[in-house]
Design a protein around this motif. Structure first.
Motif, PDB file in Angstrom:
ATOM      1  N   GLU A  44       0.832  -1.208   0.000  1.00 26.46           N
ATOM      2  CA  GLU A  44       0.000   0.000   0.000  1.00 26.46           C
ATOM      3  C   GLU A  44       0.870   1.262   0.000  1.00 26.46           C
ATOM      4  O   GLU A  44       0.530   2.253  -0.637  1.00 26.46           O
ATOM      5  CB  GLU A  44      -0.914   0.016   1.223  1.00 26.46           C
ATOM      6  CG  GLU A  44      -1.926  -1.111   1.242  1.00 26.46           C
ATOM      7  CD  GLU A  44      -2.646  -1.209   2.579  1.00 26.46           C
ATOM      8  OE1 GLU A  44      -2.503  -0.289   3.410  1.00 26.46           O
ATOM      9  OE2 GLU A  44      -3.350  -2.206   2.785  1.00 26.46           O
ATOM     10  N   THR A  45       1.955   1.236   0.722  1.00 32.73           N
ATOM     11  CA  THR A  45       2.809   2.423   0.833  1.00 32.73           C
ATOM     12  C   THR A  45       3.952   2.444  -0.179  1.00 32.73           C
ATOM     13  O   THR A  45       4.677   3.430  -0.247  1.00 32.73           O
ATOM     14  CB  THR A  45       3.410   2.497   2.255  1.00 32.73           C
ATOM     15  OG1 THR A  45       4.199   1.327   2.484  1.00 32.73           O
ATOM     16  CG2 THR A  45       2.330   2.615   3.302  1.00 32.73           C
ATOM     17  N   PHE A  46       4.110   1.380  -0.964  1.00 35.12           N
ATOM     18  CA  PHE A  46       5.216   1.279  -1.917  1.00 35.12           C
ATOM     19  C   PHE A  46       5.283   2.458  -2.897  1.00 35.12           C
ATOM     20  O   PHE A  46       6.351   3.058  -3.058  1.00 35.12           O
ATOM     21  CB  PHE A  46       5.126  -0.056  -2.662  1.00 35.12           C
ATOM     22  CG  PHE A  46       6.195  -0.257  -3.690  1.00 35.12           C
ATOM     23  CD1 PHE A  46       7.485  -0.585  -3.308  1.00 35.12           C
ATOM     24  CD2 PHE A  46       5.912  -0.116  -5.036  1.00 35.12           C
ATOM     25  CE1 PHE A  46       8.481  -0.766  -4.255  1.00 35.12           C
ATOM     26  CE2 PHE A  46       6.898  -0.289  -5.988  1.00 35.12           C
ATOM     27  CZ  PHE A  46       8.176  -0.622  -5.597  1.00 35.12           C
ATOM     28  N   PRO A  47       4.195   2.825  -3.573  1.00 32.73           N
ATOM     29  CA  PRO A  47       4.306   3.937  -4.541  1.00 32.73           C
ATOM     30  C   PRO A  47       4.705   5.269  -3.890  1.00 32.73           C
ATOM     31  O   PRO A  47       5.536   6.002  -4.420  1.00 32.73           O
ATOM     32  CB  PRO A  47       2.911   4.035  -5.158  1.00 32.73           C
ATOM     33  CG  PRO A  47       2.265   2.727  -4.887  1.00 32.73           C
ATOM     34  CD  PRO A  47       2.870   2.212  -3.625  1.00 32.73           C
ATOM     35  N   ASP A  48       4.108   5.574  -2.737  1.00 25.74           N
ATOM     36  CA  ASP A  48       4.445   6.837  -2.063  1.00 25.74           C
ATOM     37  C   ASP A  48       5.894   6.830  -1.583  1.00 25.74           C
ATOM     38  O   ASP A  48       6.601   7.839  -1.710  1.00 25.74           O
ATOM     39  CB  ASP A  48       3.506   7.069  -0.870  1.00 25.74           C
ATOM     40  CG  ASP A  48       2.058   7.228  -1.309  1.00 25.74           C
ATOM     41  OD1 ASP A  48       1.854   7.703  -2.448  1.00 25.74           O
ATOM     42  OD2 ASP A  48       1.164   6.865  -0.528  1.00 25.74           O
ATOM     43  N   TRP A  49       6.328   5.721  -1.034  1.00 25.40           N
ATOM     44  CA  TRP A  49       7.695   5.621  -0.531  1.00 25.40           C
ATOM     45  C   TRP A  49       8.705   5.704  -1.678  1.00 25.40           C
ATOM     46  O   TRP A  49       9.727   6.370  -1.578  1.00 25.40           O
ATOM     47  CB  TRP A  49       7.859   4.325   0.255  1.00 25.40           C
ATOM     48  CG  TRP A  49       9.226   4.132   0.820  1.00 25.40           C
ATOM     49  CD1 TRP A  49      10.085   3.130   0.531  1.00 25.40           C
ATOM     50  CD2 TRP A  49       9.901   4.965   1.746  1.00 25.40           C
ATOM     51  NE1 TRP A  49      11.253   3.285   1.227  1.00 25.40           N
ATOM     52  CE2 TRP A  49      11.159   4.416   2.000  1.00 25.40           C
ATOM     53  CE3 TRP A  49       9.564   6.137   2.412  1.00 25.40           C
ATOM     54  CZ2 TRP A  49      12.078   4.979   2.851  1.00 25.40           C
ATOM     55  CZ3 TRP A  49      10.478   6.696   3.278  1.00 25.40           C
ATOM     56  CH2 TRP A  49      11.723   6.125   3.486  1.00 25.40           C
ATOM     57  N   THR A  50       8.390   5.071  -2.788  1.00 24.43           N
ATOM     58  CA  THR A  50       9.279   5.125  -3.948  1.00 24.43           C
ATOM     59  C   THR A  50       9.378   6.542  -4.486  1.00 24.43           C
ATOM     60  O   THR A  50      10.467   7.009  -4.831  1.00 24.43           O
ATOM     61  CB  THR A  50       8.782   4.163  -5.045  1.00 24.43           C
ATOM     62  OG1 THR A  50       8.688   2.846  -4.501  1.00 24.43           O
ATOM     63  CG2 THR A  50       9.724   4.144  -6.227  1.00 24.43           C
ATOM     64  N   MET A  51       8.263   7.261  -4.557  1.00 24.74           N
ATOM     65  CA  MET A  51       8.288   8.648  -5.033  1.00 24.74           C
ATOM     66  C   MET A  51       9.111   9.530  -4.100  1.00 24.74           C
ATOM     67  O   MET A  51       9.822  10.430  -4.544  1.00 24.74           O
ATOM     68  CB  MET A  51       6.870   9.201  -5.179  1.00 24.74           C
ATOM     69  CG  MET A  51       6.140   8.652  -6.383  1.00 24.74           C
ATOM     70  SD  MET A  51       7.045   8.808  -7.935  1.00 24.74           S
ATOM     71  CE  MET A  51       7.092  10.562  -8.141  1.00 24.74           C
ATOM     72  N   THR A  52       9.029   9.290  -2.810  1.00 23.93           N
ATOM     73  CA  THR A  52       9.832  10.051  -1.848  1.00 23.93           C
ATOM     74  C   THR A  52      11.321   9.799  -2.094  1.00 23.93           C
ATOM     75  O   THR A  52      12.124  10.731  -2.077  1.00 23.93           O
ATOM     76  CB  THR A  52       9.451   9.663  -0.405  1.00 23.93           C
ATOM     77  OG1 THR A  52       8.058   9.871  -0.223  1.00 23.93           O
ATOM     78  CG2 THR A  52      10.223  10.471   0.610  1.00 23.93           C
ATOM     79  N   LEU A  53      11.684   8.540  -2.322  1.00 24.65           N
ATOM     80  CA  LEU A  53      13.086   8.208  -2.597  1.00 24.65           C
ATOM     81  C   LEU A  53      13.559   8.830  -3.914  1.00 24.65           C
ATOM     82  O   LEU A  53      14.683   9.309  -3.996  1.00 24.65           O
ATOM     83  CB  LEU A  53      13.268   6.690  -2.656  1.00 24.65           C
ATOM     84  CG  LEU A  53      13.134   5.931  -1.345  1.00 24.65           C
ATOM     85  CD1 LEU A  53      13.139   4.438  -1.615  1.00 24.65           C
ATOM     86  CD2 LEU A  53      14.240   6.308  -0.386  1.00 24.65           C
ATOM     87  N   ILE A  54      12.683   8.825  -4.905  1.00 29.60           N
ATOM     88  CA  ILE A  54      13.057   9.380  -6.209  1.00 29.60           C
ATOM     89  C   ILE A  54      13.245  10.891  -6.123  1.00 29.60           C
ATOM     90  O   ILE A  54      14.155  11.447  -6.728  1.00 29.60           O
ATOM     91  CB  ILE A  54      11.995   9.010  -7.268  1.00 29.60           C
ATOM     92  CG1 ILE A  54      12.090   7.513  -7.571  1.00 29.60           C
ATOM     93  CG2 ILE A  54      12.155   9.829  -8.540  1.00 29.60           C
ATOM     94  CD1 ILE A  54      10.977   6.998  -8.457  1.00 29.60           C
ATOM     95  N   LYS A  55      12.412  11.555  -5.348  1.00 32.21           N
ATOM     96  CA  LYS A  55      12.474  13.021  -5.261  1.00 32.21           C
ATOM     97  C   LYS A  55      13.635  13.520  -4.413  1.00 32.21           C
ATOM     98  O   LYS A  55      14.130  14.618  -4.627  1.00 32.21           O
ATOM     99  CB  LYS A  55      11.169  13.561  -4.686  1.00 32.21           C
ATOM    100  CG  LYS A  55      10.001  13.441  -5.635  1.00 32.21           C
ATOM    101  CD  LYS A  55       8.743  13.971  -4.986  1.00 32.21           C
ATOM    102  CE  LYS A  55       7.548  13.786  -5.884  1.00 32.21           C
ATOM    103  NZ  LYS A  55       6.308  14.228  -5.224  1.00 32.21           N
ATOM    104  N   HIS A  56      14.062  12.741  -3.428  1.00 35.18           N
ATOM    105  CA  HIS A  56      15.103  13.213  -2.500  1.00 35.18           C
ATOM    106  C   HIS A  56      16.249  12.204  -2.376  1.00 35.18           C
ATOM    107  O   HIS A  56      16.536  11.706  -1.280  1.00 35.18           O
ATOM    108  CB  HIS A  56      14.487  13.465  -1.123  1.00 35.18           C
ATOM    109  CG  HIS A  56      13.287  14.349  -1.146  1.00 35.18           C
ATOM    110  ND1 HIS A  56      13.382  15.701  -1.389  1.00 35.18           N
ATOM    111  CD2 HIS A  56      11.965  14.080  -0.991  1.00 35.18           C
ATOM    112  CE1 HIS A  56      12.175  16.235  -1.366  1.00 35.18           C
ATOM    113  NE2 HIS A  56      11.294  15.276  -1.140  1.00 35.18           N
ATOM    114  N   PRO A  57      16.962  11.903  -3.465  1.00 34.63           N
ATOM    115  CA  PRO A  57      18.000  10.866  -3.382  1.00 34.63           C
ATOM    116  C   PRO A  57      19.212  11.293  -2.554  1.00 34.63           C
ATOM    117  O   PRO A  57      19.792  10.466  -1.853  1.00 34.63           O
ATOM    118  CB  PRO A  57      18.387  10.625  -4.845  1.00 34.63           C
ATOM    119  CG  PRO A  57      18.043  11.894  -5.538  1.00 34.63           C
ATOM    120  CD  PRO A  57      16.833  12.429  -4.818  1.00 34.63           C
TER     121      PRO A  57
END
Length: 153
Positions: A44-57
């Motif tokens: 459930e949280t995978f897409p949001d968590w991935t977007m957070t990682l992509i935006k702030h590497p």
């Protein structure tokens, strides 16, 4: 190009490679950390968590490697740097093998001299003779078919 410009271009290539490697390390480490923190709700949280990682590497790379000393991120970053150093040394050694001298050579091939290439029999033959000798050496049926096809088009 000057040597400085060539060196800067090579350095930029390897720097981009290292940064992309670090970016992948952040994504992999972040996904593993997200999976370990939220095992049941991870999908459930995978897409949001991935977007957070992509935006702030940069933030997460700093957090995983410097602040938390995460082994996966730390060893992954060391492996990326080691691989890029190895690749840089290996490619520069291969590049030196392909460098040519000022004698217009490439590898082991050398260019012939004009006198050697244009021997006596070639100089004495005329263009029409060369053309007719070539045509007689071909299969006449094939030659007729090619000429007819040219005439049609």
């Amino acid at each position: 190009m000057t040597n400085l410009k060539k060196t800067l271009i090579q350095f930029a290539k390897y720097l981009i490679g290292v940064l992309l490697g670090f970016y992948l390390i952040v994504l992999v480490t972040g996904e593993v950390m997200g999976l370990s923190a939220q095992k049941a709700k991870f999908l459930e949280t995978f897409p949001d968590w991935t977007m957070t990682l992509i935006k702030h590497p940069i933030h997460y790379w700093w957090q995983y490697v410097i602040a938390d000393h995460n082994p996966l991120a730390l060893f992954g970053s060391i492996a990326v740097i080691g691989y890029m150093v190895f690749f840089a040394l290996k490619s520069s050694a291969k590049h030196k093998d392909w460098e040519t001298a000022d004698t217009e050579t490439h590898g082991s091939a050398t260019w012939g001299h004009l006198k050697a290439l244009l021997n006596k029999s070639y100089k004495e033959s005329k263009a029409k003779d060369v053309s007719s000798n070539f045509e007689t050496s071909l299969n006449q049926d094939t030659l007729k078919a090619i000429k007819e096809q040219e005439e049609r088009s």
